[in-house]
Write a protein that holds these residues in place. Structure first.
Motif, PDB file in Angstrom:
ATOM      1  N   VAL A  31     -26.292 -38.398 -92.685  1.00  0.00           N
ATOM      2  CA  VAL A  31     -27.290 -37.736 -91.834  1.00  0.00           C
ATOM      3  C   VAL A  31     -28.653 -38.410 -92.000  1.00  0.00           C
ATOM      4  O   VAL A  31     -29.335 -38.716 -91.020  1.00  0.00           O
ATOM      5  N   VAL A  32     -29.045 -38.656 -93.246  1.00  0.00           N
ATOM      6  CA  VAL A  32     -30.336 -39.299 -93.515  1.00  0.00           C
ATOM      7  C   VAL A  32     -30.386 -40.675 -92.851  1.00  0.00           C
ATOM      8  O   VAL A  32     -31.389 -41.038 -92.216  1.00  0.00           O
ATOM      9  N   GLU A  33     -29.304 -41.441 -92.941  1.00  0.00           N
ATOM     10  CA  GLU A  33     -29.267 -42.783 -92.339  1.00  0.00           C
ATOM     11  C   GLU A  33     -29.394 -42.709 -90.822  1.00  0.00           C
ATOM     12  O   GLU A  33     -30.093 -43.514 -90.206  1.00  0.00           O
ATOM     13  N   ARG A  34     -28.727 -41.726 -90.209  1.00  0.00           N
ATOM     14  CA  ARG A  34     -28.826 -41.578 -88.743  1.00  0.00           C
ATOM     15  C   ARG A  34     -30.265 -41.266 -88.325  1.00  0.00           C
ATOM     16  O   ARG A  34     -30.777 -41.845 -87.368  1.00  0.00           O
ATOM     17  N   VAL A  35     -30.900 -40.345 -89.032  1.00  0.00           N
ATOM     18  CA  VAL A  35     -32.285 -39.986 -88.701  1.00  0.00           C
ATOM     19  C   VAL A  35     -33.202 -41.176 -88.956  1.00  0.00           C
ATOM     20  O   VAL A  35     -34.103 -41.463 -88.160  1.00  0.00           O
ATOM     21  N   ARG A  36     -32.952 -41.919 -90.040  1.00  0.00           N
ATOM     22  CA  ARG A  36     -33.771 -43.091 -90.351  1.00  0.00           C
ATOM     23  C   ARG A  36     -33.674 -44.147 -89.243  1.00  0.00           C
ATOM     24  O   ARG A  36     -34.675 -44.748 -88.860  1.00  0.00           O
ATOM     25  N   ARG A  37     -32.481 -44.353 -88.691  1.00  0.00           N
ATOM     26  CA  ARG A  37     -32.328 -45.323 -87.590  1.00  0.00           C
ATOM     27  C   ARG A  37     -33.162 -44.902 -86.385  1.00  0.00           C
ATOM     28  O   ARG A  37     -33.815 -45.729 -85.743  1.00  0.00           O
ATOM     29  N   LEU A  38     -33.123 -43.611 -86.060  1.00  0.00           N
ATOM     30  CA  LEU A  38     -33.927 -43.119 -84.938  1.00  0.00           C
ATOM     31  C   LEU A  38     -35.417 -43.307 -85.200  1.00  0.00           C
ATOM     32  O   LEU A  38     -36.161 -43.755 -84.332  1.00  0.00           O
ATOM     33  N   LEU A  39     -35.831 -42.976 -86.416  1.00  0.00           N
ATOM     34  CA  LEU A  39     -37.244 -43.088 -86.779  1.00  0.00           C
ATOM     35  C   LEU A  39     -37.697 -44.542 -86.747  1.00  0.00           C
ATOM     36  O   LEU A  39     -38.765 -44.860 -86.209  1.00  0.00           O
ATOM     37  N   ASP A  40     -36.894 -45.439 -87.299  1.00  0.00           N
ATOM     38  CA  ASP A  40     -37.231 -46.867 -87.272  1.00  0.00           C
ATOM     39  C   ASP A  40     -37.363 -47.367 -85.834  1.00  0.00           C
ATOM     40  O   ASP A  40     -38.274 -48.129 -85.509  1.00  0.00           O
ATOM     41  N   HIS A  41     -36.437 -46.936 -84.980  1.00  0.00           N
ATOM     42  CA  HIS A  41     -36.472 -47.365 -83.577  1.00  0.00           C
ATOM     43  C   HIS A  41     -37.719 -46.823 -82.882  1.00  0.00           C
ATOM     44  O   HIS A  41     -38.376 -47.550 -82.122  1.00  0.00           O
ATOM     45  N   ALA A  42     -38.069 -45.570 -83.152  1.00  0.00           N
ATOM     46  CA  ALA A  42     -39.266 -44.978 -82.538  1.00  0.00           C
ATOM     47  C   ALA A  42     -40.527 -45.700 -82.992  1.00  0.00           C
ATOM     48  O   ALA A  42     -41.413 -45.983 -82.176  1.00  0.00           O
ATOM     49  N   HIS A  43     -40.608 -46.007 -84.279  1.00  0.00           N
ATOM     50  CA  HIS A  43     -41.791 -46.721 -84.775  1.00  0.00           C
ATOM     51  C   HIS A  43     -41.893 -48.118 -84.165  1.00  0.00           C
ATOM     52  O   HIS A  43     -42.985 -48.563 -83.797  1.00  0.00           O
ATOM     53  N   ALA A  44     -40.772 -48.814 -84.051  1.00  0.00           N
ATOM     54  CA  ALA A  44     -40.790 -50.144 -83.444  1.00  0.00           C
ATOM     55  C   ALA A  44     -41.190 -50.047 -81.970  1.00  0.00           C
ATOM     56  O   ALA A  44     -41.974 -50.858 -81.473  1.00  0.00           O
ATOM     57  N   ALA A  45     -40.680 -49.038 -81.270  1.00  0.00           N
ATOM     58  CA  ALA A  45     -40.983 -48.877 -79.844  1.00  0.00           C
ATOM     59  C   ALA A  45     -42.460 -48.570 -79.611  1.00  0.00           C
ATOM     60  O   ALA A  45     -43.009 -48.916 -78.566  1.00  0.00           O
ATOM     61  N   ALA A  46     -43.111 -47.949 -80.578  1.00  0.00           N
ATOM     62  CA  ALA A  46     -44.531 -47.602 -80.432  1.00  0.00           C
ATOM     63  C   ALA A  46     -45.416 -48.836 -80.325  1.00  0.00           C
ATOM     64  O   ALA A  46     -46.554 -48.741 -79.884  1.00  0.00           O
ATOM     65  N   HIS A  47     -44.890 -49.997 -80.718  1.00  0.00           N
ATOM     66  CA  HIS A  47     -45.676 -51.236 -80.663  1.00  0.00           C
ATOM     67  C   HIS A  47     -45.283 -52.125 -79.483  1.00  0.00           C
ATOM     68  O   HIS A  47     -45.807 -53.232 -79.354  1.00  0.00           O
ATOM     69  N   ALA A  48     -44.396 -51.639 -78.636  1.00  0.00           N
ATOM     70  CA  ALA A  48     -43.959 -52.432 -77.482  1.00  0.00           C
ATOM     71  C   ALA A  48     -45.105 -52.565 -76.482  1.00  0.00           C
ATOM     72  O   ALA A  48     -45.962 -51.685 -76.373  1.00  0.00           O
ATOM     73  N   THR A  49     -45.105 -53.651 -75.760  1.00  0.00           N
ATOM     74  CA  THR A  49     -46.194 -53.891 -74.808  1.00  0.00           C
ATOM     75  C   THR A  49     -46.062 -53.042 -73.547  1.00  0.00           C
ATOM     76  O   THR A  49     -47.062 -52.769 -72.890  1.00  0.00           O
ATOM     77  N   ASP A  50     -44.845 -52.638 -73.192  1.00  0.00           N
ATOM     78  CA  ASP A  50     -44.634 -51.818 -72.006  1.00  0.00           C
ATOM     79  C   ASP A  50     -44.295 -50.397 -72.456  1.00  0.00           C
ATOM     80  O   ASP A  50     -43.158 -50.113 -72.836  1.00  0.00           O
ATOM     81  N   PRO A  51     -45.268 -49.473 -72.429  1.00  0.00           N
ATOM     82  CA  PRO A  51     -45.046 -48.117 -72.939  1.00  0.00           C
ATOM     83  C   PRO A  51     -43.945 -47.350 -72.199  1.00  0.00           C
ATOM     84  O   PRO A  51     -43.222 -46.571 -72.808  1.00  0.00           O
ATOM     85  N   GLY A  52     -43.829 -47.574 -70.897  1.00  0.00           N
ATOM     86  CA  GLY A  52     -42.785 -46.890 -70.131  1.00  0.00           C
ATOM     87  C   GLY A  52     -41.411 -47.352 -70.551  1.00  0.00           C
ATOM     88  O   GLY A  52     -40.519 -46.534 -70.820  1.00  0.00           O
ATOM     89  N   ASP A  53     -41.231 -48.655 -70.622  1.00  0.00           N
ATOM     90  CA  ASP A  53     -39.949 -49.203 -71.052  1.00  0.00           C
ATOM     91  C   ASP A  53     -39.634 -48.758 -72.483  1.00  0.00           C
ATOM     92  O   ASP A  53     -38.485 -48.426 -72.797  1.00  0.00           O
ATOM     93  N   ALA A  54     -40.645 -48.734 -73.344  1.00  0.00           N
ATOM     94  CA  ALA A  54     -40.436 -48.312 -74.733  1.00  0.00           C
ATOM     95  C   ALA A  54     -39.938 -46.870 -74.794  1.00  0.00           C
ATOM     96  O   ALA A  54     -38.998 -46.558 -75.541  1.00  0.00           O
ATOM     97  N   PHE A  55     -40.540 -45.993 -74.005  1.00  0.00           N
ATOM     98  CA  PHE A  55     -40.127 -44.586 -73.996  1.00  0.00           C
ATOM     99  C   PHE A  55     -38.693 -44.442 -73.514  1.00  0.00           C
ATOM    100  O   PHE A  55     -37.863 -43.782 -74.158  1.00  0.00           O
ATOM    101  N   PHE A  56     -38.370 -45.055 -72.372  1.00  0.00           N
ATOM    102  CA  PHE A  56     -37.029 -44.897 -71.803  1.00  0.00           C
ATOM    103  C   PHE A  56     -35.966 -45.594 -72.662  1.00  0.00           C
ATOM    104  O   PHE A  56     -34.836 -45.105 -72.777  1.00  0.00           O
ATOM    105  N   THR A  57     -36.325 -46.714 -73.284  1.00  0.00           N
ATOM    106  CA  THR A  57     -35.384 -47.389 -74.180  1.00  0.00           C
ATOM    107  C   THR A  57     -35.111 -46.522 -75.409  1.00  0.00           C
ATOM    108  O   THR A  57     -33.965 -46.390 -75.847  1.00  0.00           O
ATOM    109  N   PHE A  58     -36.167 -45.907 -75.954  1.00  0.00           N
ATOM    110  CA  PHE A  58     -35.964 -45.019 -77.099  1.00  0.00           C
ATOM    111  C   PHE A  58     -35.131 -43.806 -76.704  1.00  0.00           C
ATOM    112  O   PHE A  58     -34.238 -43.389 -77.438  1.00  0.00           O
ATOM    113  N   PHE A  59     -35.405 -43.217 -75.555  1.00  0.00           N
ATOM    114  CA  PHE A  59     -34.651 -42.060 -75.084  1.00  0.00           C
ATOM    115  C   PHE A  59     -33.163 -42.424 -75.006  1.00  0.00           C
ATOM    116  O   PHE A  59     -32.297 -41.675 -75.484  1.00  0.00           O
TER     117      PHE A  59
END
Length: 194
Positions: free
Chosen positions: A67-95
């Motif tokens: 469970v911790v590993e699954r949540v960590r993967r989501l969190l890592d992906h969200a943090h990486a997406a926060a630095h993407a140059t296209d905020p819309g694409d980052a949001f939909f890719t994370f979703f």
């Protein structure tokens, strides 16, 4: 004493084995639920039982680590997406990643409950961090005009949860998931006025 509890980083081979065990455990738990066999997890991970028990002294400890590993993967992906140059694409890719990654989680949560474990125990701070990181992605996408301004976190979380449950219960294939996400994303995007 297991290497993971000593307080120092795992050796590279021990870390690789840990990741293999967690991936195998996730697959076996999704398929077999609380009847998951440690022997089957070891077989699928390509390691011996002793390797598992060195890092996870009980089946419950292994479940919690999954469970911790699954949540960590989501969190890592969200943090990486926060630095993407296209905020819309980052949001939909994370979703999309969140729906894909958490599909099958109901079986895991049910397995933990049957084992008498609280699936959120130990991950509450991570869930709060994940919600904050998702909020950052949503606000950035809204500021860029990619997501409707009236959409809130409650709606985003409800949509992700609903899609994961539907995918689990109806055994969605990748094509159905993609088409369903397209419909949801069309509803999240600002509507063009004629």
């Amino acid at each position: 004493m297991p290497e993971s509890t000593v307080g120092r980083p795992l050796r590279a081979d021990a870390q690789r084995n840990r990741l293999k065990v967690l991936a195998a455990a996730e697959r076996v738990l999704a398929k077999d639920g609380s009847a998951a066999s440690m022997r089957e997890i070891a077989r699928q991970a390509g390691v011996g039982l002793a390797t598992i028990y060195r890092q996870f002294p009980t089946k419950e400890a292994l479940y919690e680590a999954v469970v911790v590993e699954r949540v960590r993967r989501l969190l890592d992906h969200a943090h990486a997406a926060a630095h993407a140059t296209d905020p819309g694409d980052a949001f939909f890719t994370f979703f999309t990643f969140a729906v894909t990654e958490t599909t099958g989680e109901k079986a895991l949560v049910d397995s933990l409950a049957v084992a008498g474990l609280d699936p959120k125990a130990g991950t509450a701070p991570m869930h709060r961090d994940l919600e904050k990181a998702t909020g950052v992605l949503l606000r950035r996408a809204q500021a860029a005009g990619a997501v409707r301004a009236e959409v809130g976190m409650a709606e985003v979380l409800a949509l992700i949860t609903a899609m994961c449950l539907a995918a689990d219960r109806q055994h969605w294939d990748e094509q159905l998931r993609t088409r369903s996400l397209t419909v949801v994303f069309d509803g999240l995007r600002p509507q063009l006025r004629p």
